[in-house]
Write a protein that holds these residues in place. Structure first.
Motif, mmCIF file in Angstrom:
data_model
loop_
_atom_site.group_PDB
_atom_site.id
_atom_site.type_symbol
_atom_site.label_atom_id
_atom_site.label_comp_id
_atom_site.label_asym_id
_atom_site.label_seq_id
_atom_site.Cartn_x
_atom_site.Cartn_y
_atom_site.Cartn_z
ATOM 1 N N ALA A 78 0.826 -1.075 0.043
ATOM 2 C CA ALA A 78 0.097 0.040 -0.099
ATOM 3 C C ALA A 78 1.007 1.374 0.026
ATOM 4 N N GLN A 79 1.922 1.209 -0.021
ATOM 5 C CA GLN A 79 2.964 2.298 0.431
ATOM 6 C C GLN A 79 3.478 2.782 -1.210
ATOM 7 N N GLU A 80 4.137 3.905 -1.287
ATOM 8 C CA GLU A 80 4.768 4.283 -2.508
ATOM 9 C C GLU A 80 5.671 3.328 -2.739
ATOM 10 N N GLN A 81 6.110 3.097 -4.105
ATOM 11 C CA GLN A 81 6.922 2.080 -4.629
ATOM 12 C C GLN A 81 8.356 1.990 -3.795
ATOM 13 N N LEU A 82 8.881 3.238 -3.882
ATOM 14 C CA LEU A 82 10.315 3.240 -3.117
ATOM 15 C C LEU A 82 10.440 2.899 -1.660
ATOM 16 N N ILE A 83 9.519 3.535 -0.945
ATOM 17 C CA ILE A 83 9.192 2.979 0.466
ATOM 18 C C ILE A 83 8.983 1.486 0.692
ATOM 19 N N GLY A 84 7.746 1.268 -0.093
ATOM 20 C CA GLY A 84 7.507 -0.283 0.180
ATOM 21 C C GLY A 84 8.290 -1.126 -0.286
ATOM 22 N N THR A 85 9.199 -0.743 -1.289
ATOM 23 C CA THR A 85 10.337 -1.790 -1.727
ATOM 24 C C THR A 85 11.247 -1.872 -0.678
ATOM 25 N N ILE A 86 11.789 -0.943 -0.169
ATOM 26 C CA ILE A 86 12.880 -0.874 1.070
ATOM 27 C C ILE A 86 12.174 -1.737 2.106
ATOM 28 N N TYR A 87 10.888 -1.433 2.638
ATOM 29 C CA TYR A 87 10.323 -2.360 3.722
ATOM 30 C C TYR A 87 10.319 -3.986 3.544
ATOM 31 N N LYS A 88 10.141 -4.218 2.097
ATOM 32 C CA LYS A 88 9.993 -5.765 1.836
ATOM 33 C C LYS A 88 11.522 -6.048 1.868
ATOM 34 N N LEU A 89 12.557 -5.318 1.337
ATOM 35 C CA LEU A 89 13.742 -5.742 1.234
ATOM 36 C C LEU A 89 14.416 -5.976 2.857
ATOM 37 N N LEU A 90 14.003 -5.150 3.549
ATOM 38 C CA LEU A 90 14.396 -5.293 5.012
ATOM 39 C C LEU A 90 13.999 -6.273 5.698
ATOM 40 N N LEU A 91 12.571 -6.858 5.518
ATOM 41 C CA LEU A 91 12.051 -7.948 5.716
ATOM 42 C C LEU A 91 12.675 -9.231 5.107
ATOM 43 N N LEU A 92 12.820 -9.279 3.811
ATOM 44 C CA LEU A 92 13.571 -10.518 3.341
ATOM 45 C C LEU A 92 15.215 -10.682 3.598
ATOM 46 N N LEU A 93 15.779 -9.494 3.682
ATOM 47 C CA LEU A 93 17.327 -9.654 3.936
ATOM 48 C C LEU A 93 17.892 -9.467 5.285
ATOM 49 N N GLY A 94 16.937 -8.774 5.983
ATOM 50 C CA GLY A 94 17.403 -8.815 7.266
ATOM 51 C C GLY A 94 18.773 -7.753 7.656
ATOM 52 N N GLN A 95 18.888 -6.800 6.677
ATOM 53 C CA GLN A 95 20.140 -6.054 6.627
ATOM 54 C C GLN A 95 19.627 -4.669 7.257
ATOM 55 N N ARG A 96 20.657 -3.998 7.955
ATOM 56 C CA ARG A 96 20.041 -2.444 8.610
ATOM 57 C C ARG A 96 19.640 -1.680 7.564
ATOM 58 N N ALA A 97 18.624 -0.860 7.917
ATOM 59 C CA ALA A 97 17.775 0.062 7.067
ATOM 60 C C ALA A 97 18.747 1.214 6.476
ATOM 61 N N GLY A 98 19.847 1.772 7.185
ATOM 62 C CA GLY A 98 20.776 2.594 6.556
ATOM 63 C C GLY A 98 21.416 2.005 5.346
ATOM 64 N N GLU A 99 21.900 0.747 5.518
ATOM 65 C CA GLU A 99 22.690 0.122 4.774
ATOM 66 C C GLU A 99 21.757 0.099 3.298
ATOM 67 N N THR A 100 20.484 -0.644 3.591
ATOM 68 C CA THR A 100 19.795 -0.833 2.547
ATOM 69 C C THR A 100 19.374 0.379 1.687
#
Length: 100
Positions: free
Chosen positions: A15-37
């Motif tokens: 439901a988020q704008e693509q850029l933000i939604g994609t970041i959140y999904k990658l954080l969930l999938l990869l378990g990397q730090r938000a700043g690094e992602t």
């Protein structure tokens, strides 16, 4: 988290704008730090090997970090190409040029 909770979380990301939604999904999938992602650069992605190399200057530990990219993560990253392919960062700021 239960499977239902994960599905609800993923739907919230959708439901988020693509850029933000994609970041959140990658954080969930990869378990990397938000700043690094958020600082992910196109030059750090090796599509043919499905890896993301996080350079030492970005990592908290000042060590090179190689992250294997599952197929879904790679698809999500590549979905950003139409938006940021001509930028340095995969998640280039829509407000600040050449900034993550």
């Amino acid at each position: 988290y239960t499977q239902l909770e994960m599905q609800q979380l993923w739907a919230a990301f959708e439901a988020q704008e693509q850029l933000i939604g994609t970041i959140y999904k990658l954080l969930l999938l990869l378990g990397q730090r938000a700043g690094e992602t958020c600082q992910m650069r196109w030059s750090d992605i090796e599509v043919d090997k499905a890896i993301w190399t996080i350079p030492t200057e970005v990592t908290k530990s000042d060590r090179l970090h190689i992250v294997p990219l599952p197929e879904l993560a790679l698809e999500l990253i590549l979905s950003m190409k139409p938006i940021t392919a001509n930028k340095r960062y995969v998640f280039n700021s829509p407000k600040l040029d050449d900034q993550p």
